[in-house]
Design a protein around this motif. Structure first.
Motif, PDB file in Angstrom:
ATOM      1  N   SER A   2     -81.600   4.549  10.999  1.00 18.44           N
ATOM      2  CA  SER A   2     -80.978   4.349   9.689  1.00 18.44           C
ATOM      3  C   SER A   2     -82.051   4.021   8.653  1.00 18.44           C
ATOM      4  CB  SER A   2     -79.932   3.231   9.754  1.00 18.44           C
ATOM      5  OG  SER A   2     -80.505   2.042  10.252  1.00 18.44           O
ATOM      6  N   TYR A   3     -81.780   4.411   7.402  1.00 12.84           N
ATOM      7  CA  TYR A   3     -82.767   4.292   6.339  1.00 12.84           C
ATOM      8  C   TYR A   3     -82.182   3.601   5.113  1.00 12.84           C
ATOM      9  CZ  TYR A   3     -84.745   7.996   9.219  1.00 12.84           C
ATOM     10  OH  TYR A   3     -85.217   8.727  10.269  1.00 12.84           O
ATOM     11  N   ALA A   4     -83.045   2.901   4.378  1.00 12.49           N
ATOM     12  CA  ALA A   4     -82.632   2.264   3.130  1.00 12.49           C
ATOM     13  C   ALA A   4     -83.777   2.311   2.136  1.00 12.49           C
ATOM     14  CB  ALA A   4     -82.212   0.813   3.369  1.00 12.49           C
ATOM     15  N   ILE A   5     -83.412   2.394   0.871  1.00 10.95           N
ATOM     16  CA  ILE A   5     -84.367   2.289  -0.224  1.00 10.95           C
ATOM     17  C   ILE A   5     -83.994   1.053  -1.025  1.00 10.95           C
ATOM     18  CG2 ILE A   5     -85.269   3.377  -2.326  1.00 10.95           C
ATOM     19  CD1 ILE A   5     -84.278   6.090  -1.104  1.00 10.95           C
ATOM     20  N   ILE A   6     -84.921   0.115  -1.130  1.00 10.17           N
ATOM     21  CA  ILE A   6     -84.686  -1.082  -1.926  1.00 10.17           C
ATOM     22  C   ILE A   6     -85.401  -0.890  -3.253  1.00 10.17           C
ATOM     23  CG2 ILE A   6     -84.802  -3.591  -2.019  1.00 10.17           C
ATOM     24  CD1 ILE A   6     -83.213  -2.460   0.382  1.00 10.17           C
ATOM     25  N   LYS A  10     -87.212   4.488 -11.164  1.00 10.83           N
ATOM     26  CA  LYS A  10     -87.671   5.886 -11.124  1.00 10.83           C
ATOM     27  C   LYS A  10     -88.146   6.291  -9.731  1.00 10.83           C
ATOM     28  CE  LYS A  10     -88.965   6.196 -15.998  1.00 10.83           C
ATOM     29  NZ  LYS A  10     -90.091   6.383 -16.952  1.00 10.83           N
ATOM     30  N   ILE A  11     -88.925   5.416  -9.082  1.00  8.11           N
ATOM     31  CA  ILE A  11     -89.447   5.763  -7.758  1.00  8.11           C
ATOM     32  C   ILE A  11     -88.324   5.757  -6.720  1.00  8.11           C
ATOM     33  CG2 ILE A  11     -90.938   4.993  -5.878  1.00  8.11           C
ATOM     34  CD1 ILE A  11     -92.514   6.340  -8.037  1.00  8.11           C
ATOM     35  N   GLY A  12     -87.464   4.754  -6.761  1.00  7.53           N
ATOM     36  CA  GLY A  12     -86.344   4.695  -5.820  1.00  7.53           C
ATOM     37  C   GLY A  12     -85.449   5.918  -5.931  1.00  7.53           C
ATOM     38  N   ARG A  13     -85.204   6.354  -7.149  1.00 10.00           N
ATOM     39  CA  ARG A  13     -84.356   7.536  -7.348  1.00 10.00           C
ATOM     40  C   ARG A  13     -85.070   8.805  -6.894  1.00 10.00           C
ATOM     41  NH1 ARG A  13     -81.045   6.213 -12.980  1.00 10.00           N
ATOM     42  NH2 ARG A  13     -80.798   3.998 -12.514  1.00 10.00           N
ATOM     43  N   ALA A  14     -86.383   8.861  -7.108  1.00  8.61           N
ATOM     44  CA  ALA A  14     -87.142  10.019  -6.644  1.00  8.61           C
ATOM     45  C   ALA A  14     -87.067  10.129  -5.115  1.00  8.61           C
ATOM     46  CB  ALA A  14     -88.598   9.916  -7.096  1.00  8.61           C
ATOM     47  N   ALA A  54     -78.145  -7.336   1.153  1.00 11.66           N
ATOM     48  CA  ALA A  54     -77.919  -7.899   2.495  1.00 11.66           C
ATOM     49  C   ALA A  54     -77.537  -6.817   3.500  1.00 11.66           C
ATOM     50  CB  ALA A  54     -76.834  -8.973   2.435  1.00 11.66           C
ATOM     51  N   ASP A  55     -76.765  -5.840   3.061  1.00 11.90           N
ATOM     52  CA  ASP A  55     -76.376  -4.748   3.958  1.00 11.90           C
ATOM     53  C   ASP A  55     -77.514  -3.752   4.150  1.00 11.90           C
ATOM     54  OD1 ASP A  55     -73.842  -5.734   4.433  1.00 11.90           O
ATOM     55  OD2 ASP A  55     -72.905  -4.549   2.838  1.00 11.90           O
ATOM     56  N   ALA A  56     -78.214  -3.435   3.075  1.00 14.79           N
ATOM     57  CA  ALA A  56     -79.264  -2.412   3.141  1.00 14.79           C
ATOM     58  C   ALA A  56     -80.404  -2.807   4.074  1.00 14.79           C
ATOM     59  CB  ALA A  56     -79.800  -2.127   1.746  1.00 14.79           C
ATOM     60  N   VAL A  57     -80.745  -4.092   4.116  1.00 18.41           N
ATOM     61  CA  VAL A  57     -81.873  -4.505   4.956  1.00 18.41           C
ATOM     62  C   VAL A  57     -81.532  -4.479   6.444  1.00 18.41           C
ATOM     63  CG1 VAL A  57     -82.977  -5.867   3.139  1.00 18.41           C
ATOM     64  CG2 VAL A  57     -81.336  -6.975   4.694  1.00 18.41           C
ATOM     65  N   MET A  58     -80.315  -4.105   6.791  1.00 22.91           N
ATOM     66  CA  MET A  58     -79.969  -3.915   8.193  1.00 22.91           C
ATOM     67  C   MET A  58     -80.501  -2.587   8.734  1.00 22.91           C
ATOM     68  SD  MET A  58     -78.359  -6.594   9.222  1.00 22.91           S
ATOM     69  CE  MET A  58     -79.358  -7.608   8.116  1.00 22.91           C
ATOM     70  N   ALA A  59     -80.989  -1.715   7.854  1.00 22.87           N
ATOM     71  CA  ALA A  59     -81.502  -0.411   8.265  1.00 22.87           C
ATOM     72  C   ALA A  59     -82.747  -0.568   9.133  1.00 22.87           C
ATOM     73  CB  ALA A  59     -81.819   0.442   7.037  1.00 22.87           C
ATOM     74  N   ASP A  60     -83.046   0.477   9.894  1.00 20.05           N
ATOM     75  CA  ASP A  60     -84.229   0.466  10.766  1.00 20.05           C
ATOM     76  C   ASP A  60     -85.514   0.648   9.970  1.00 20.05           C
ATOM     77  OD1 ASP A  60     -82.690   0.375  13.237  1.00 20.05           O
ATOM     78  OD2 ASP A  60     -82.161   2.458  12.816  1.00 20.05           O
ATOM     79  N   THR A  61     -85.473   1.551   8.999  1.00 23.56           N
ATOM     80  CA  THR A  61     -86.643   1.855   8.166  1.00 23.56           C
ATOM     81  C   THR A  61     -86.278   1.607   6.715  1.00 23.56           C
ATOM     82  OG1 THR A  61     -87.446   3.521   9.727  1.00 23.56           O
ATOM     83  CG2 THR A  61     -88.293   3.638   7.472  1.00 23.56           C
ATOM     84  N   ILE A  62     -87.084   0.786   6.047  1.00 21.14           N
ATOM     85  CA  ILE A  62     -86.760   0.332   4.696  1.00 21.14           C
ATOM     86  C   ILE A  62     -87.903   0.679   3.752  1.00 21.14           C
ATOM     87  CG2 ILE A  62     -86.320  -1.724   3.289  1.00 21.14           C
ATOM     88  CD1 ILE A  62     -85.230  -2.936   6.038  1.00 21.14           C
ATOM     89  N   LEU A  64     -89.658   0.067   0.409  1.00 24.58           N
ATOM     90  CA  LEU A  64     -89.779  -1.005  -0.575  1.00 24.58           C
ATOM     91  C   LEU A  64     -90.250  -0.380  -1.883  1.00 24.58           C
ATOM     92  CD1 LEU A  64     -89.595  -4.137  -0.816  1.00 24.58           C
ATOM     93  CD2 LEU A  64     -92.034  -4.194  -0.240  1.00 24.58           C
ATOM     94  N   ALA A  65     -89.295  -0.066  -2.764  1.00 19.56           N
ATOM     95  CA  ALA A  65     -89.593   0.659  -3.994  1.00 19.56           C
ATOM     96  C   ALA A  65     -89.314  -0.201  -5.219  1.00 19.56           C
ATOM     97  CB  ALA A  65     -88.778   1.954  -4.039  1.00 19.56           C
TER      98      ALA A  65
END
Length: 200
Positions: A2-6, A10-14, A54-62, A64-65
């Motif tokens: 599972s993946y998350a973008i924090i 602009k970078i997070g959206r890219a 709190a939910d997003a940081v449960m992902a396996d790969t995060i 940091l944007a």
């Protein structure tokens, strides 16, 4: 996996657009209520899922944007980051090296995420380039990766390939990784280098 973008600037959206192009689901989060950016996420694609931090940081790969100065706030979201891979997309331009104890910025970030495996990557391209399709004239746009954990670098490299990029590993954070890290008012030598590989 599972993946998350924090971070959803602009970078997070890219980054989210890269996931959307590949049809890979990714959570996106900020310190704000997810309702406040739900429409922006929906406009990128159905695989971009707004979540609380709190939910997003449960992902396996995060990924940091966030702005560099905001990484400690994200790090406090969990007591331990054991089993998680953190992709440090931040840039510490303008931060005096002495403020980081003389360490490369990614080393300082790594210390804030105890137990996590940190990979420096996806930070050398401006958002306007990063958000473009990485398929360029029959080649693939390069992303540089650096880590003190070879296994983590390989995993993020495999993900980069799924996203259509050509990953190039630079070695450890304090060695090749310095090529993609800002120190004080100086950019690393590979930052802003928009390179393409062919025949890989």
């Amino acid at each position: 996996m599972s993946y998350a973008i924090i971070g959803f600037g602009k970078i997070g959206r890219a980054l989210a657009r890269a996931f959307a192009r590949s049809g890979i689901e990714v959570s996106v989060a900020t310190t704000r209520d997810p309702e406040s950016f739900a429409s922006d996420a929906a406009s990128i694609g159905p695989t971009i899922v707004p979540r609380t931090l709190a939910d997003a940081v449960m992902a396996d790969t995060i990924f940091l944007a966030v702005r560099f100065e905001s990484y400690p706030e994200v790090a406090r979201a969990l007591p331990t980051w054991e089993g998680k891979t953190i992709v440090d997309v931040t840039n510490a331009y303008g931060v005096p090296p002495e403020a980081l104890g003389g360490m490369p910025s990614s080393k300082a970030v790594a210390q804030a995420f105890p137990g996590g495996r940190l990979v420096k990557g996806f930070n050398h391209l401006p958002a306007a380039v990063l958000e473009k399709d990485p398929a360029v004239n029959g080649g693939k746009r390069v992303v540089f990766l650096a880590s003190d954990d070879n296994g983590a670098a390989a995993e993020v490299g495999a993900l980069a390939e799924k996203l259509g990029f050509s990953p190039i590993t630079l070695g450890g954070l304090s060695e090749g990784g310095l090529l993609v890290q800002a120190r004080g008012n100086s950019w690393g030598q590979l930052i802003f280098k928009d390179l393409v590989t062919f025949g890989r």
